[in-house]
Design a protein around this motif. Structure first.
Motif, PDB file in Angstrom:
ATOM      1  N   PHE A  90      12.018   5.768 -10.320  1.00  0.00           N
ATOM      2  CA  PHE A  90      10.729   5.100 -10.244  1.00  0.00           C
ATOM      3  C   PHE A  90      10.834   3.629 -10.630  1.00  0.00           C
ATOM      4  O   PHE A  90      10.036   2.807 -10.174  1.00  0.00           O
ATOM      5  CB  PHE A  90       9.700   5.833 -11.103  1.00  0.00           C
ATOM      6  CG  PHE A  90       9.174   7.077 -10.440  1.00  0.00           C
ATOM      7  CD1 PHE A  90       8.139   6.994  -9.529  1.00  0.00           C
ATOM      8  CD2 PHE A  90       9.731   8.325 -10.692  1.00  0.00           C
ATOM      9  CE1 PHE A  90       7.660   8.132  -8.891  1.00  0.00           C
ATOM     10  CE2 PHE A  90       9.255   9.462 -10.064  1.00  0.00           C
ATOM     11  CZ  PHE A  90       8.217   9.366  -9.155  1.00  0.00           C
ATOM     12  N   ALA A  91      11.822   3.308 -11.456  1.00  0.00           N
ATOM     13  CA  ALA A  91      12.006   1.899 -11.812  1.00  0.00           C
ATOM     14  C   ALA A  91      12.390   1.086 -10.583  1.00  0.00           C
ATOM     15  O   ALA A  91      11.845   0.013 -10.333  1.00  0.00           O
ATOM     16  CB  ALA A  91      13.082   1.767 -12.884  1.00  0.00           C
ATOM     17  N   ILE A  92      13.320   1.619  -9.804  1.00  0.00           N
ATOM     18  CA  ILE A  92      13.770   0.883  -8.620  1.00  0.00           C
ATOM     19  C   ILE A  92      12.605   0.730  -7.635  1.00  0.00           C
ATOM     20  O   ILE A  92      12.372  -0.359  -7.090  1.00  0.00           O
ATOM     21  CB  ILE A  92      14.935   1.620  -7.932  1.00  0.00           C
ATOM     22  CG1 ILE A  92      16.075   1.865  -8.923  1.00  0.00           C
ATOM     23  CG2 ILE A  92      15.425   0.845  -6.726  1.00  0.00           C
ATOM     24  CD1 ILE A  92      16.703   0.645  -9.469  1.00  0.00           C
ATOM     25  N   ALA A  93      11.862   1.820  -7.432  1.00  0.00           N
ATOM     26  CA  ALA A  93      10.724   1.744  -6.517  1.00  0.00           C
ATOM     27  C   ALA A  93       9.740   0.686  -6.984  1.00  0.00           C
ATOM     28  O   ALA A  93       9.195  -0.085  -6.188  1.00  0.00           O
ATOM     29  CB  ALA A  93      10.037   3.099  -6.415  1.00  0.00           C
ATOM     30  N   THR A  94       9.527   0.628  -8.312  1.00  0.00           N
ATOM     31  CA  THR A  94       8.595  -0.358  -8.849  1.00  0.00           C
ATOM     32  C   THR A  94       9.065  -1.777  -8.577  1.00  0.00           C
ATOM     33  O   THR A  94       8.295  -2.636  -8.140  1.00  0.00           O
ATOM     34  CB  THR A  94       8.440  -0.154 -10.365  1.00  0.00           C
ATOM     35  OG1 THR A  94       8.027   1.184 -10.604  1.00  0.00           O
ATOM     36  CG2 THR A  94       7.420  -1.103 -10.936  1.00  0.00           C
ATOM     37  N   GLY A 151       0.817  -1.205   0.000  1.00  0.00           N
ATOM     38  CA  GLY A 151       0.000   0.000   0.000  1.00  0.00           C
ATOM     39  C   GLY A 151       0.850   1.253   0.000  1.00  0.00           C
ATOM     40  O   GLY A 151       0.577   2.216  -0.722  1.00  0.00           O
ATOM     41  N   PHE A 152       1.915   1.234   0.775  1.00  0.00           N
ATOM     42  CA  PHE A 152       2.783   2.398   0.845  1.00  0.00           C
ATOM     43  C   PHE A 152       3.497   2.621  -0.488  1.00  0.00           C
ATOM     44  O   PHE A 152       3.485   3.721  -1.054  1.00  0.00           O
ATOM     45  CB  PHE A 152       3.795   2.194   1.979  1.00  0.00           C
ATOM     46  CG  PHE A 152       4.795   3.298   2.096  1.00  0.00           C
ATOM     47  CD1 PHE A 152       4.419   4.523   2.626  1.00  0.00           C
ATOM     48  CD2 PHE A 152       6.092   3.126   1.664  1.00  0.00           C
ATOM     49  CE1 PHE A 152       5.338   5.555   2.733  1.00  0.00           C
ATOM     50  CE2 PHE A 152       7.015   4.148   1.763  1.00  0.00           C
ATOM     51  CZ  PHE A 152       6.642   5.367   2.290  1.00  0.00           C
ATOM     52  N   VAL A 208       5.314   4.863  -7.362  1.00  0.00           N
ATOM     53  CA  VAL A 208       5.797   4.188  -8.571  1.00  0.00           C
ATOM     54  C   VAL A 208       5.085   4.598  -9.853  1.00  0.00           C
ATOM     55  O   VAL A 208       5.385   4.068 -10.912  1.00  0.00           O
ATOM     56  CB  VAL A 208       5.664   2.653  -8.417  1.00  0.00           C
ATOM     57  CG1 VAL A 208       6.445   2.172  -7.230  1.00  0.00           C
ATOM     58  CG2 VAL A 208       4.217   2.236  -8.296  1.00  0.00           C
ATOM     59  N   TRP A 209       4.154   5.558  -9.759  1.00  0.00           N
ATOM     60  CA  TRP A 209       3.275   5.738 -10.910  1.00  0.00           C
ATOM     61  C   TRP A 209       3.992   6.087 -12.204  1.00  0.00           C
ATOM     62  O   TRP A 209       3.483   5.814 -13.282  1.00  0.00           O
ATOM     63  CB  TRP A 209       2.219   6.799 -10.593  1.00  0.00           C
ATOM     64  CG  TRP A 209       2.730   8.206 -10.659  1.00  0.00           C
ATOM     65  CD1 TRP A 209       2.746   8.994 -11.752  1.00  0.00           C
ATOM     66  CD2 TRP A 209       3.300   8.971  -9.601  1.00  0.00           C
ATOM     67  NE1 TRP A 209       3.284  10.216 -11.443  1.00  0.00           N
ATOM     68  CE2 TRP A 209       3.636  10.222 -10.129  1.00  0.00           C
ATOM     69  CE3 TRP A 209       3.551   8.725  -8.256  1.00  0.00           C
ATOM     70  CZ2 TRP A 209       4.230  11.236  -9.366  1.00  0.00           C
ATOM     71  CZ3 TRP A 209       4.129   9.720  -7.495  1.00  0.00           C
ATOM     72  CH2 TRP A 209       4.467  10.962  -8.058  1.00  0.00           C
ATOM     73  N   VAL A 210       5.201   6.652 -12.100  1.00  0.00           N
ATOM     74  CA  VAL A 210       5.870   7.084 -13.331  1.00  0.00           C
ATOM     75  C   VAL A 210       6.229   5.899 -14.235  1.00  0.00           C
ATOM     76  O   VAL A 210       6.529   6.078 -15.404  1.00  0.00           O
ATOM     77  CB  VAL A 210       7.091   7.957 -12.977  1.00  0.00           C
ATOM     78  CG1 VAL A 210       7.986   8.199 -14.168  1.00  0.00           C
ATOM     79  CG2 VAL A 210       6.614   9.299 -12.434  1.00  0.00           C
ATOM     80  N   HIS A 211       6.156   4.663 -13.712  1.00  0.00           N
ATOM     81  CA  HIS A 211       6.480   3.548 -14.611  1.00  0.00           C
ATOM     82  C   HIS A 211       5.479   3.433 -15.768  1.00  0.00           C
ATOM     83  O   HIS A 211       5.749   2.717 -16.723  1.00  0.00           O
ATOM     84  CB  HIS A 211       6.647   2.220 -13.858  1.00  0.00           C
ATOM     85  CG  HIS A 211       5.422   1.667 -13.225  1.00  0.00           C
ATOM     86  ND1 HIS A 211       5.443   1.062 -11.992  1.00  0.00           N
ATOM     87  CD2 HIS A 211       4.140   1.587 -13.637  1.00  0.00           C
ATOM     88  CE1 HIS A 211       4.228   0.654 -11.682  1.00  0.00           C
ATOM     89  NE2 HIS A 211       3.412   0.962 -12.669  1.00  0.00           N
TER      90      HIS A 211
END
Ligand code: HEA
Ligand code: HEA
Ligand code: CUA
Ligand SMILES: [Cu+2]
Lengths: 206, 340, 107, 630
Positions: free
Chosen positions: D319-323, D295-296, D301-304
């Motif tokens: 954002f890739a790493i976060a995804t 959820g957090f 990550v939305w930019v993926h």
């Protein structure tokens, strides 16, 4: 849960949270405010992204004036305090005092709205229409959204106060008054960012 | 980087699997890359696929074993399994291993992403710059250094870095040549860029990859890779413009063109800029980007473009021009060649 | 017995309210001061723009915290969930604003 | 259906069709609202499914002319929008309503009135959206509605999109707040957070995501709305607007949305697998932790979805790493499920088949998601059929499998009758095989260069075979859904009656009461002593929950037609706004819109003035009802 009449004389310390319904309302409203934070956050973000896109129309530093903004700010801040007083009165089970403070809040709210409307008409005369530029659209949308919230708050509190003559302060009505005051504070919270980000930073040209 | 290069050796296995299922058409598929960027992207895609296959295998093996071994057996209905709460060691294990796998994937990801976005190159002979503008539903190509404008067919020299700068006149489009490089959006009012190169001479299919309206699916273009010498010649020829029409019919067509079409289309320097520049129309691969390049299709196009590309911006000339006139127009357009 | 107990509670309540009243007035005073400071810094010429922007945004945040913690009682007990949710919302809003000041305009 | 407790406390209405209709229009009972959500969502699922079939028919062969250009775009837009907002979301709300109050031992939700309002807003939003087919054409900008195509270039259909989603979205937001408060405030004694069944946990986090994601959509829709109707310039580049703003806003909402969808499915799987393995869920606390973490991360990550927009390599890689990080908590869940199966005694009925089928299928979709998270590789995948394959694997193979599993699992609880197992298994296998046939080969289509949202492809591009297979698979799914419809009809008429503990190995509180539950759910609020409260009691040799209170009168909220009226007024307002875009009728249409809004606020006022005293179900009545149960 329990019937309404039991509470006429003695009101619990926190009448807004003394029943399950009250607790629910209280919590639900805070959650709602959490969502509203994102709503205004997105509007702010859009405004910030478009603040320099004046497309030949007037820019922020050309039209915003400090005195008006300052006046609005003081009015709204004060109304926040008066609504706090209203809630204190409510907890003291003093209907008249609560009504008085809430009515003052409403009047301050109306004054704020009046100022906003004069301000907007003035800008319209200075050729900052809603469709002038991306900046103008974003400005009117953000500040207008806030204005609509003020309007809604004014109407809401007024109807509650009219009802309060008949219903008084009970464990059923107290949560409503309390939640309305939360809403009013939230309007002020948003305004603090509006006057800082939109007006002051606008005047600064930053 | 070396490490994952090594594991690339395992790829024949998967390459075979993929080949069996068909890699698609040459000049169109990301799996038959023909340029530096596309190749490195394909490598990265296969490398990530390898990791994913590994994950899938582990999951499926454990999963299959569990559902076969532990299904309810007859006669044991009253059996109550041990109510296990969890197992800290195991849980830690399947937290850490994925993290490691992801770090392994992240390293080439970062380096390649930066490498492929690097379009800030010094001007020079080895770099060709193209400004691409997306329109509903066609592509405009401008070579600022060579001062050439064309449409639908993008001509590039092989072996050279081509830097593409994109923008759009209307809605968002995306420029994609699967065999040469990944895509990038063409946003109205803003400029994006990507670079690509082609190893081999040939024609590569390009397409629009962002929903842009009715004929999004027909917004094709071609990338024609030619040898550097040929490219030089071509850009010189382009500047000279097409040779004048010779046949009578074509000359008649030129006149009709001037009267009806020049408001939008240009030939050479002259004419409108809101429609594809037709200077080298006869040298194109396709009509309107995807139809076979012959007079029949051209005439059908002029008569009713909307029938071929729904929503195309060009009006229908079915009622404006007679068949004769359209024949003449076709002759004229097929004379528009810069080839000497 | 019952009356005595309620008397003491009454007394405690009264004291509490007095303290609360003080809190309110002090917060209000501070909020006015912050507002004045913000308007003041913008009016004074010669302060670097970056500093002013940073400063008045900080003032706004502090002022809002007062509003939240005192006027809206986040400081009271039983406000765990409200606090959590308001700040989560603020975090999402913050990320959104951050994005929109940084990566919305391409070159 | 449920035992009627109205008789004593409420005046009885005339029987017949209208009283039946009135009952459903004015109900505030969460169990009935669940059924409304189920059938409302089901209706739109069928519509969305038919649209899917139209897509597949058009794409079956190259250069097909069945659905061309604009019409095709309308169909995919409505397919995506309908499926996500009008089918998947209400299905989730159906399960939430049916199960959550029961799982936490509550008599009701926190705001029954708002609950009904939420449903009617969703439903009318769906109606508004689908009216577009008959009133000048559907939206055609894709479900993502990228500006400026949506804000300037497309016709009236987009107004339906904007207002339909606005209304439905408001309903969803209310529903979320309702369930958040319900879960926080209405838990039975002893039901601590770390004893909540996992479905309740996932719904809790889903509701949090809704609360923070939907307001962004609301704003985004307003911006498009203002651009379209009042000539604002948010996305109008000529006057300084920026179309990328919409993309950000949409995905700031849109990415959390996909986890809003999948988390409840995770919850269902956790319940079903535990129940039918006869084991407690493996690694309960890490499951909770993973849910919260997903959820957090959902907001980071939305930019993926925007790698190809040209935001630059730094933004893309961050954002890739976060995804990629999301793979870790999701993996924890997958392995915990496998180890719940491990050492258990697994029953394979339809509910569990769907749950077990979910695991490999979802992992397959998840790992392609991680592949998509590699930015430079995504330059190749983006907007190709590889993405279509990815998200149908996680959505159909994940979410829909999970929901179907949940339907088969809780159907007896909701309706008091079992679904037929034979038909169920036919349904499962047809759907499972059809699904993989449809979407597996789309991965290759994407890699071979086929972009999505293409109404056709050319002969000789080599896409023919896989597209044909895909269409055949879709037909198998179509038949599967028909079988399911037959099953539902069969069950309504001839279905086996369900016991309270319908599967005889139920673990959570909902199985401790009758199927379907009486109006007041629990005669006595249960006392919860641990995880899997009911299972615990059964292991202690009891067949009922220990009660936390004596039997007494039960207070119930009274039903109200106001929610329905409120959504009707918003529908009127929306249609007014929609038609105000037509030049000739701008003034009168805006007047209608204003009237709708005023009507809405009048309803609100009425609600505020008239307090709902509710009514009581008397003790004797409760005892009488409970007698008939076992
Ligand atoms: C239910 C919905 C759902 C779910 C759960 C997901 C889950 C994920 N999605 Fe997906 N996605 C969509 C719905 C969903 N997605 C939709 C609808 C779109 C398209 C929208 C549109 O454009 O129309 C999309 C598009 C999309 C894109 C954009 C593609 C593009 O347009 O170019 C990306 C890119 O990163 C992405 C990534 C991911 C990732 C990394 C996950 C992860 O959460 C997956 C995590 C799960 C696993 C990884 C499997 C289990 C893990 C293990 C077994 C552990 C070990 C694994 C590893 C070490 C890898 N998705
Ligand atoms: C919850 C979400 C969801 C679900 C369940 C589905 C389900 C399906 N989808 Fe969907 N799809 C999306 C969400 C979803 N999709 C989204 C978001 C997009 C992107 C849209 C965009 O680009 O904007 C998309 C796009 C999309 C495309 C790509 C279109 C394109 O890019 O050009 C395709 C193509 O094959 C497709 C196919 C299918 C199929 C075959 C199903 C099947 O699983 C459907 C199965 C169901 C049925 C077959 C129903 C059967 C109906 C009956 C039995 C009716 C009987 C009738 C009566 C009795 C009255 N979908
Ligand atoms: Cu241009 Cu799609
Ligand atoms: Cu996503």
């Amino acid at each position: 849960m329990s019937s309404v009449k039991d509470n006429v004389t003695a009101l619990p310390l926190h009448p807004e949270k003394s029943t399950l319904e009250g607790k629910n309302k209280f919590l639900g409203f805070w959650f709602f405010l959490g969502g509203e934070t994102v709503l205004f956050g997105t509007l702010f973000a859009t405004f910030v992204a478009l603040r320099h896109q004046t497309s030949g129309g007037p820019a922020a530093e050309d039209i915003f004036g400090m005195p008006l903004t300052f006046l609005s700010t003081i009015i709204l801040l004060t109304s926040s305090l008066t609504s706090v007083f209203a809630i204190m009165a409510m907890r003291d089970n003093s209907l008249g005092r609560m009504q008085l403070w809430f009515w003052i809040t409403v009047i301050l709210g109306l004054a704020f709205l009046g100022l906003e409307i004069t301000e907007f008409t003035e800008y319209m005369h200075e050729d900052l229409g809603y469709t002038t530029s991306a900046f103008s659209s974003a400005f009117y949308t953000l500040v207008g959204f806030h204005g609509c919230h003020v309007l809604f708050g004014v109407v809401w509190i007024s109807t509650l106060m009219i009802q309060s003559f008949k219903k008084g302060i009970t464990t059923v009505t107290a949560p409503k008054y309390y939640v309305a005051s939360l809403y009013w504070h939230f309007i002020d919270v948003v305004w603090v960012f509006i006057f800082t980000v939109v007006y002051l930073l606008g005047i600064l040209g930053g | 980087m070396k490490k994952w290069r090594l594991s690339l050796r395992l790829f024949p296995l998967f390459a075979i699997a993929l080949l069996l299922s068909g890699c698609g058409k040459e000049g169109l598929s990301t799996l038959i890359p023909m340029g530096t960027v596309a190749k490195e992207q394909a490598d990265l895609m296969l490398f990530s696929l390898l990791i994913m296959v590994l994950v899938m295998v582990v999951v499926i093996v454990l999963f299959t074993y569990a559902i076969i071994k532990f299904r309810k057996k007859r006669g044991q209905e009253d059996f109550i399994p041990k109510q296990v709460e969890g197992n800290a060691k195991l849980e830690l294990l399947w937290t850490i291993i994925p993290i490691i796998l992801l770090i392994i994937l992240a390293v080439p990801t970062i380096s390649k992403t930066f490498a492929h976005s690097d379009t800030h190159v010094a001007k020079g002979d080895d770099v060709i710059k193209v400004k691409v503008t997306g329109h509903q539903y066609w592509w405009e190509f401008e070579y600022p250094d060579q001062k050439i404008k064309t449409a639908q067919d993008l001509v590039i020299p092989t072996g050279k870095k081509v830097v593409v700068e994109l923008t759009s006149k209307d809605v968002i489009h995306a420029f994609w040549v699967p065999a040469l490089a990944g895509k990038i959006d063409a946003n109205p009012g803003q400029t994006t860029s990507l670079w690509l190169d082609a190893d081999k001479e040939g024609t590569y299919k390009g397409r629009c990859a962002e929903l842009c309206g009715s004929s999004h699916a027909l917004m094709y273009f071609n990338v024609k890779a030619v040898s550097p010498d040929e490219f030089k010649q071509w850009s010189k020829d382009m500047k000279d413009g097409p040779s004048a029409p010779t046949t009578a019919s074509a000359k008649k067509g030129e006149q009709i063109f001037k009267n009806n079409c020049m408001s939008c289309h240009a030939v050479g320097e002259k004419g409108g800029q809101t429609a594809p520049n037709l200077s080298n129309f006869a040298d194109r691969e396709n009509i309107a980007g995807f139809k076979e390049h012959n007079k029949k299709n051209l005439k059908a196009w002029i008569k009713n473009p909307g029938k071929i590309k729904p929503g195309a911006e060009m009006p229908s000339f079915e009622d404006e021009l007679s068949d004769d006139q359209i024949n003449a127009l076709a002759d004229y357009l097929f004379s528009l060649s810069v080839k000497k | 017995m019952a009356t005595k107990q309620s008397e003491t509670t009454m007394y405690i309540q009264k004291q509490q309210r007095k303290r609360e009243m003080q809190h309110y007035l002090v917060s209000f005073g501070l909020m006015i001061i912050f507002t004045l400071l913000a308007f003041g810094t913008v009016m004074i010429d010669g302060i670097p723009k970056h500093f002013t922007s940073f400063f008045i945004v900080t003032l706004a945040i502090v002022q809002v915290l007062f509003q939240l913690y005192y006027f809206m009682h986040l400081k009271d007990k039983d406000h765990g969930f409200p606090t959590l949710f308001i700040f989560s919302g603020a975090l999402v809003a913050f990320i959104t604003v951050l994005t929109f000041v940084s990566i919305v305009w391409i070159s | 259906m449920s035992v009627n407790a109205h008789s004593l406390s409420q005046p009885k209405q005339n029987s017949g069709f209208f009283s039946w209709l009135w009952e459903w229009l004015s109900t505030v009972d969460h169990k009935k609202i669940a059924i409304l959500y189920l059938f409302g969502g089901g209706l739109f699922f069928l519509i969305g499914g038919i649209e899917a079939m139209l897509i597949r028919i058009q794409l079956a062969v190259p250069e097909n002319t069945f659905l061309v250009g604009h019409n095709y775009n309308e169909v995919i837009t409505m397919h995506g929008t309908t499926m996500i907002f009008l089918a998947a979301m209400p299905f989730i709300f159906a399960l939430m309503n049916a199960v959550i109050p029961l799982q936490i031992g509550a008599r009701d939700v926190a705001f029954p009135f708002v609950n009904a309002l939420g449903f009617w807003l969703f439903f009318m939003g769906g109606i508004i959206l689908n009216l577009s087919w008959f009133l000048g054409g559907a939206p055609a900008g894709g479900w993502t509605a990228y500006a400026p195509l949506s804000s300037e270039f497309l016709g009236n259909g987009m107004d339906f999109y904007v207002l339909g989603l606005q209304v439905a979205g408001a309903g969803t937001l209310m529903g979320a707040i309702n369930f958040l408060v319900t879960i926080v405030n209405m838990r039975a004694p002893g039901m601590t957070f770390m004893r909540l069944p996992l479905f309740t946990w996932t719904v809790f986090i889903t509701a949090v995501l809704i609360l923070f994601a939907f307001p962004a959509l609301t704003v985004g829709l307003f911006l498009i709305f203002f651009d379209r109707l009042f000539d604002a310039n948010f996305f109008n580049e000529a006057n300084g607007g920026n179309s990328i703003i919409w993309e950000h806003i949409f995905w700031i909402f849109g990415h959390p949305e996909v986890y809003i969808l999948i988390l409840p499915a995770f919850g269902v799987i956790s319940e079903v697998i535990a129940t039918f393995s006869k084991k407690r869920l493996f690694g309960y606390s890490s499951m909770v932790f993973a849910t919260i973490l997903i959820g957090f991360l959902a907001f980071m990550v939305w930019v993926h979805h925007m790698f190809t927009v040209g935001l630059g390599p730094s933004a893309n890689t961050i954002f890739a790493i976060a995804t990629m990080a999301i793979a870790v908590p999701t993996g924890i869940k997958i392995f915990n499920w496998i180890f719940t199966l491990w050492g258990g005694q697994i029953t394979f009925n339809t509910a569990n088949l769907y749950a077990v089928g979910f695991i490999p299928t979802f992992v397959m979709g998840g790992v392609t998601g991680v592949m998509l998270a590699v930015p430079t590789a995504d330059f190749q995948y983006h907007d190709s059929y590889f993405v279509v394959a990815h998200f149908h694997y996680v959505i159909v193979g994940g979410l829909i499998f999970g929901l179907f599993s949940g339907f088969y699992y809780w159907w007896p609880k909701m309706f008091g009758r079992h679904l037929n197992e034979t038909l169920g298994k036919i349904n499962f296998w047809l759907f499972f095989i059809g699904f993989h046939l449809t979407f597996f080969f789309q991965h290759f289509l994407g890699l071979m260069g086929m972009p999505r949202r293409y109404f056709t492809y050319l002969k000789g591009e080599g896409f023919d075979a896989f597209n044909m297979v895909s269409t055949i698979g879709a037909f198998l799914m179509f038949f599967a859904v028909i079988v399911m419809l037959i099953n539902i009809a069969y069950s309504a008429v001839k279905g086996e009656k369900a016991k309270g503990d319908a599967w005889e190995q139920g673990r959570t509180l909902e199985w401790s009461i009758a199927s379907p539950p009486p109006e007041y759910n629990f005669a006595q609020t249960p006392l919860v002593k641990g995880i899997d409260a009911f299972w615990k009691e059964k292991m202690d040799g009891k067949d009922k929950m220990t009660a936390a209170e004596p039997v007494g009168d039960i207070h119930m909220p009274s039903s109200s037609i106001v929610p329905f009226l409120m959504s009707i007024s918003l529908t009127i307002a929306s249609l007014g706004f929609i038609f105000s875009a037509h030049d000739g009728v701008r003034k009168p249409a805006l007047f209608v819109a204003g009237a709708g809004v005023v009507l809405f606020f009048l309803c609100m006022l009425a609600r505020s003035i008239k307090d709902d005293p509710g009514f009581h179900i008397h003790k004797e009545e409760v005892i009488e009802t409970e007698k008939g149960v076992r």
